[in-house]
Design an enzyme around this catalytic site. Structure first.
Site, PDB file in Angstrom:
ATOM      1  N   SER A  14      29.573 102.653   8.421  1.00 57.78           N
ATOM      2  CA  SER A  14      28.944 101.531   9.137  1.00 57.78           C
ATOM      3  C   SER A  14      29.957 100.813  10.025  1.00 57.78           C
ATOM      4  CB  SER A  14      28.362 100.541   8.128  1.00 57.78           C
ATOM      5  OG  SER A  14      28.013  99.345   8.809  1.00 57.78           O
ATOM      6  N   THR A  61      20.910  98.081   5.528  1.00 58.34           N
ATOM      7  CA  THR A  61      20.650  99.287   6.304  1.00 58.34           C
ATOM      8  C   THR A  61      19.967 100.325   5.422  1.00 58.34           C
ATOM      9  OG1 THR A  61      21.627 100.818   7.877  1.00 58.34           O
ATOM     10  CG2 THR A  61      23.029 100.191   6.035  1.00 58.34           C
ATOM     11  N   LYS A  65      15.879  98.730   3.698  1.00 54.15           N
ATOM     12  CA  LYS A  65      15.305  97.641   4.504  1.00 54.15           C
ATOM     13  C   LYS A  65      13.955  97.154   3.967  1.00 54.15           C
ATOM     14  CE  LYS A  65      17.528  98.736   8.880  1.00 54.15           C
ATOM     15  NZ  LYS A  65      17.357  98.943  10.312  1.00 54.15           N
ATOM     16  N   ASN A  86      16.559  93.377   7.855  1.00 51.68           N
ATOM     17  CA  ASN A  86      17.942  93.865   7.991  1.00 51.68           C
ATOM     18  C   ASN A  86      18.957  92.733   7.863  1.00 51.68           C
ATOM     19  OD1 ASN A  86      17.672  92.530  10.418  1.00 51.68           O
ATOM     20  ND2 ASN A  86      18.745  94.099  11.596  1.00 51.68           N
ATOM     21  N   ASP A 101      16.205  93.889  14.419  1.00 54.26           N
ATOM     22  CA  ASP A 101      16.245  95.157  15.167  1.00 54.26           C
ATOM     23  C   ASP A 101      15.490  95.046  16.496  1.00 54.26           C
ATOM     24  OD1 ASP A 101      17.768  96.514  13.326  1.00 54.26           O
ATOM     25  OD2 ASP A 101      16.045  97.291  12.222  1.00 54.26           O
TER      26      ASP A 101
END
Ligand code: ATR
Length: 280
Positions: A14, A61, A65, A86, A101
């Site tokens: 990540s 993530t 979610k 998220n 998002d």
């Protein structure tokens, strides 16, 4: 020092720790940002432990979610519509959730000058990624959104979950198979939201979707063109972009929720693109 982390499985690759540390330095704030990879059965426990021990905020993530959305005690309207979260934080002892998002996608579209208003938009895929962005896309009044998926049922169920009050421009919203005969024409904006490339699988879709004025956008990213964008370029789409900007902008929105200031993203866009290309 205020503690934050990203929770996922796997999470070692990540970029969120790098991005949020960069934002903290830019805005002169003291934070610590780590990674948490709980066993698949222990997500809820991990989140509660983090907040009980004084942690301030989490990014969530894959594959958690939807469970973050279920766990939260207070949901933003965006998280409610998306059935996925998220971004988590604590307010008056309650776990709050948002989904940034869609805001990230819209901010990247603004940055890239990708138009939405009155345009025809085709989204390939009908998973969690689409749930997160459909509401914010509809808020920008496209003429039409078609959700095309390998499994038609999933696309149809997804649009049934969206309320009419999240569609202020009364866009026509359709759903169907990726091979649906209604897709025998071009669209203004074509978004790839499938996980085909991440899984190393081929994505098969009609090739005449692109025209010389189309914008192609892939929510995933990598060094060079993604397989979807390669096809868009081959079929002469006018513009094609990957989702690195969306990643950065959704993170900036999470940071804004936690720290009440929105960091600048221009330089980070250049830095992360360089890193991506250097590591390939
Ligand atoms: P995410 O949260 O990233 O959206 P997801 O919920 O697993 O992940 O959804 C992945 C999406 O990519 C789904 O729409 C999936 O299609 P199905 O619903 O038919 O499974 C789509 N997808 C994954 N691999 C694909 C492939 N090889 N070709 C076409 N679509 C694919």
């Amino acid at each position: 020092m205020d503690r934050y982390a990203v929770v996922g499985q796997p999470v070692e690759h990540s970029r969120s720790p790098y991005i949020h540390t960069y934002f903290a330095i830019q805005t002169q704030q003291q934070i610590e940002y780590g990674r948490l990879a709980p066993h698949i059965d222990q997500f809820e426990e991990c989140v509660k432990d983090f907040f009980n021990s004084g942690g301030k905020g989490l990014n969530i993530t894959l594959p958690f979610k939807e469970r973050a959305y279920l766990l939260a005690q207070q949901l933003s309207s965006r998280a409610k519509i998306a059935h996925a979260a998220n971004t988590l934080w604590i307010e008056e002892g309650r776990i709050c959730a948002d989904n940034t998002d869609g805001l990230g996608l819209i901010a990247d579209f603004n940055y890239l000058n990708i138009p939405i208003k009155n345009k025809s938009v085709l989204i390939l895929g009908a998973g969690g990624a689409v749930r997160g962005v459909l509401g914010p896309l509809l808020e920008h009044s496209p003429a039409e959104i078609f959700i095309a998926n390998r499994t038609a049922k999933k696309a149809i169920e997804l649009i049934e979950d969206f309320q009419t009050d999240s569609n202020p421009g009364n866009a026509k919203v359709h759903a169907g198979l990726i091979t649906d005969p209604r897709l025998s024409r071009s669209f203004d904006v074509i978004i790839n939201a499938t996980s085909a490339a991440i899984k190393g699988e081929a994505l098969v879709f009609p090739q005449h979707l692109f025209s010389s004025h189309s914008y192609a956008y892939d929510m995933s990213y990598r060094a060079g063109l993604t397989p979807f964008l390669e096809q868009a370029a081959m079929h002469k789409a006018a513009h094609y972009y990957d989702g690195l900007g969306m990643l950065i902008e959704q993170a900036a929105e999470s940071f804004r929720i936690w720290r009440h200031c929105r960091p600048k993203t221009d330089e980070l866009r250049v830095l992360l693109r360089q890193q991506l290309n250097n590591n390939s």
